[in-house]
Design a protein around this motif. Sequence first.
Motif, PDB file in Angstrom:
ATOM      1  N   UNK A   1       1.155   4.149  -2.790  1.00  0.00           N
ATOM      2  CA  UNK A   1       0.902   5.533  -2.413  1.00  0.00           C
ATOM      3  C   UNK A   1       2.095   6.414  -2.751  1.00  0.00           C
ATOM      4  N   UNK A   2       3.314   5.828  -2.792  1.00  0.00           N
ATOM      5  CA  UNK A   2       4.509   6.612  -3.086  1.00  0.00           C
ATOM      6  C   UNK A   2       4.726   6.766  -4.585  1.00  0.00           C
ATOM      7  N   UNK A   3       3.820   6.214  -5.402  1.00  0.00           N
ATOM      8  CA  UNK A   3       3.928   6.422  -6.834  1.00  0.00           C
ATOM      9  C   UNK A   3       4.324   5.195  -7.637  1.00  0.00           C
ATOM     10  N   UNK A   4       4.357   4.039  -7.039  1.00  0.00           N
ATOM     11  CA  UNK A   4       4.709   2.838  -7.794  1.00  0.00           C
ATOM     12  C   UNK A   4       3.626   2.526  -8.818  1.00  0.00           C
ATOM     13  N   UNK A   5       4.053   2.046 -10.007  1.00  0.00           N
ATOM     14  CA  UNK A   5       3.081   1.756 -11.066  1.00  0.00           C
ATOM     15  C   UNK A   5       2.855   0.267 -11.234  1.00  0.00           C
ATOM     16  N   UNK A   6       3.850  -0.535 -10.887  1.00  0.00           N
ATOM     17  CA  UNK A   6       3.707  -1.991 -11.017  1.00  0.00           C
ATOM     18  C   UNK A   6       4.502  -2.638  -9.895  1.00  0.00           C
ATOM     19  N   UNK A   7       3.904  -3.639  -9.256  1.00  0.00           N
ATOM     20  CA  UNK A   7       4.555  -4.292  -8.114  1.00  0.00           C
ATOM     21  C   UNK A   7       4.436  -5.799  -8.275  1.00  0.00           C
ATOM     22  N   UNK A   8       5.506  -6.506  -7.919  1.00  0.00           N
ATOM     23  CA  UNK A   8       5.462  -7.975  -7.879  1.00  0.00           C
ATOM     24  C   UNK A   8       6.102  -8.437  -6.577  1.00  0.00           C
TER      25      UNK A   8
ATOM     26  N   UNK B   1       0.836  -1.204   0.000  1.00  0.00           N
ATOM     27  CA  UNK B   1       0.000   0.000   0.000  1.00  0.00           C
ATOM     28  C   UNK B   1       0.868   1.251   0.000  1.00  0.00           C
ATOM     29  N   UNK B   2       1.905   1.250   0.840  1.00  0.00           N
ATOM     30  CA  UNK B   2       2.762   2.428   0.942  1.00  0.00           C
ATOM     31  C   UNK B   2       3.522   2.657  -0.357  1.00  0.00           C
TER      32      UNK B   2
END
Lengths: 110, 279
Positions: free
Chosen positions: B181-188, B177-178
């Motif tokens: 909220x900090x601007x990440x566009x893609x997460x794995x 979530x953080x």
Amino acid sequence: MIAAIALAIGVVLGVVFHPTVPVGLQPYLPIAVVAALDAVFGALRALLDGVFDDKVFVVSFIANVLVAALIVFLGDQLGVGSQLSTGVVVVLGIRIFSNTAAIRRHLFRA
Amino acid sequence: MSLLLDVMTNAIDQGYHDAAERKAEAAAEAGDQAADRPARAGRMTLGPLLAVAVVLALAGALFATAAVATHRGAAAAKRARNQLVQQIHQRTADADALQRQLDELQQQVKTARDSALSASGRGSVLSAEVSELEAVTGGSVVEGPGVEVTLNDAKNASGSDNSLGTIYDRDLQAVVDALFASGAEAIAINGQRLTTRTAIREAGDAILVDYRPLAPPYRIDAIGPSDLGTTFAKTQTGSLYANWRQVYGLGFTVEPRAALTLPSAANQVVHYAQPLESP
């Protein structure tokens, strides 16, 4: 001597034929084993005390095994099966222990 | 206690003493000289001896049966367990193979779609729109700069009493979530791409991401702006975990990465929502 041979023959028969115990009787097998152990050790002590009696041994063996199984069966029907098994094991365990202690005193005089 | 004492002192069956007394009385009545000493065993005739031998053989058979049954039961339980473990490995391998096949087919669909769309001017606009949407929703492989956040259980967390040093699903949720909220566009997480519908949850002792169990350490790759790492470190979650690393020995690192490649999400099926027909 004959008794030891008979016991050994029984063990060999059990191992060779390994009869399958019906599923319904399986919960009572451990209790029956403890009761049988108690009867056998009791007989050995009676023999060393010089009061062994064949009729008493035969009757007490069969009765002990059946009564122990019956108690556990009754307990299972009333919902206290495991507690009663524990009780049977404790009482018979104490008896086995004191009988083996008496046998030890006879054999080693200590 | 008197009951237990009674059991201990009279361990031998009362029947033996009674029988001995009866024998002694019978001997006394018969005027035998041996009346004053207990009757000795060993003068048994063939019948009783046979009965004793049969009962002892029965006892031996009982002991042997119980022992054999116990060992056979243990062996059967072990066999069943091994079979289950084998099945788990087999099914996991099957799922991996199917996933690879799915990836291949998705790539084929993408190639076919792109070649069909590139035929017209309006098609190429649509094609660009589609690939942009796919990058956002997790439908395609993406690459770019970002940060790599690792979370790991504290070294002494293996004991059940130290739950403070253990990573739970809510830790991963908070960090993800953080990062968003900090601007990440893609997460794995450990190679499992997150979409809007990916669940991060706990089942037993394992954390499941998209219903696949993960093992620590948990590596969270996030693609985003160049200041993603510093922005994340300044968030409440970022400073909280940095604090917990000091207090509980939690494994927590944030490393900037120049180039990250995130896989596409495995599960992209929409069951209920339907796209609006374009006017």
